[in-house]
Every structure is written in C-alpha cells, then in structure tokens.
Design a protein around this motif. Structure first.
Motif, short mmCIF file in Angstrom:
data_model
loop_
_atom_site.label_atom_id
_atom_site.label_comp_id
_atom_site.label_asym_id
_atom_site.label_seq_id
_atom_site.Cartn_x
_atom_site.Cartn_y
_atom_site.Cartn_z
N SER A 1 0.84 -1.19 0.00
CA SER A 1 0.00 0.00 0.00
C SER A 1 0.88 1.25 0.00
CB SER A 1 -0.94 0.01 1.21
OG SER A 1 -0.19 0.07 2.41
N ASP B 1 2.21 4.41 1.34
CA ASP B 1 2.33 5.02 2.67
C ASP B 1 3.44 6.06 2.62
OD1 ASP B 1 4.66 3.48 2.61
OD2 ASP B 1 4.03 2.11 4.19
N ASP B 2 3.83 6.57 3.79
CA ASP B 2 4.88 7.60 3.83
C ASP B 2 6.21 7.09 3.31
OD1 ASP B 2 3.12 9.45 4.86
OD2 ASP B 2 3.77 9.21 6.95
#
Length: 149
Positions: free
Chosen positions: A77, A79-80
C-alpha cells in the motif's frame, strides 16, 4: 533546447531506472494511454533560467513495484515510506535532467519534492507530458516550464 526539453527528461528517467532498478525496457508512449486517476503525484519545483515544475505521476502499482525493487521488501500500500522513496527518485531524475541542461548553459535549481494534490490552470511556455512504459509499470512526467524573464 527548451522546445525539445522532453528528450533530457526521457534520457534521465531511462538512465535512473536502468541504474537503480535494473530496467532495460524503458520506452515512451502516448499520454492517452496513461490513467491519471490512480497516481502518486510528486512535484519538483524549478527556478533559474527556467521556472515552473515537473510533476512525476507514478501509477499506484508502479510506485509499489519500484519501491519493492529498491527496498527488497514486499509493500502493498502507498504510505509515507513509498511516498518518500518515489519522491527521492523524482529528485534524482530532476537533478540529472538539470545537470544535462547546464551543459547547454541552461542553469536551474530544483526545489524539494512534495506531493501534488491538484492541477493548476496556469499556462506555461512548455507544457508537455512524457509517458514512459516499463516492465514494472507506467510513469508520466508533466513538464510545465517558462523561460525566466
């Protein structure tokens, strides 16, 4: 040179993908073949002889595939961490482009990358999209630059 500015962007992207990701199959495609809806959009501002920005539009699947290759981890996924890694790739490509342009006496600096959330309606002297196809997915570079006054 500014009229053919897409050439250094394509060459720099191809070189970075080859060196960092070991991708040999980098080619250009039409912007019509690119889905702009599900993308991680990383913007690099440009100042100097040219001003404006370059938005690197990494398809979500491409972002994950690229980060999986460079990190050696399975990430599923956005994300940061993924955003940071893709931002750094955009930064490296931009640095290479503007190093190439400096050899032709076009001197520019790049600004730190950030996530672009909206398109602007400003008109630019150069407003070109370069879409790139690789075995790990597609990337589109939206080049929006003006000559400095």
């Amino acid at each position: 040179m500014i009229e053919n500015i897409q050439n250094p962007f394509f060459e720099a992207t191809k070189n970075v993908f080859n060196l960092m990701l070991d991708l040999q199959d980098v080619s250009e495609t039409s912007a019509e073949n690119f889905d702009h809806n599900k993308c991680l959009n990383i913007c690099i501002g440009v100042t100097g002889d040219l001003t404006g920005k370059v938005v690197y539009k990494f398809d979500d699947k491409t972002s994950l595939n690229v980060v999986n290759i460079i990190s050696g981890m399975e990430i599923d996924s956005i994300d940061d961490f993924v955003t940071s890694a893709i931002s750094e790739i955009a930064n490296i490509i931009s640095g290479n482009v503007f190093s190439m342009l400096a050899e032709t006496n076009i001197i520019c600096d790049i600004l730190p990358p950030y996530v672009a959330t909206a398109e602007d309606d400003k008109e630019y002297h150069v407003d070109k999209d370069i879409c790139i196809v690789t075995s790990v997915g597609n990337v589109c570079l939206s080049i929006k630059l003006d000559k400095s006054k």
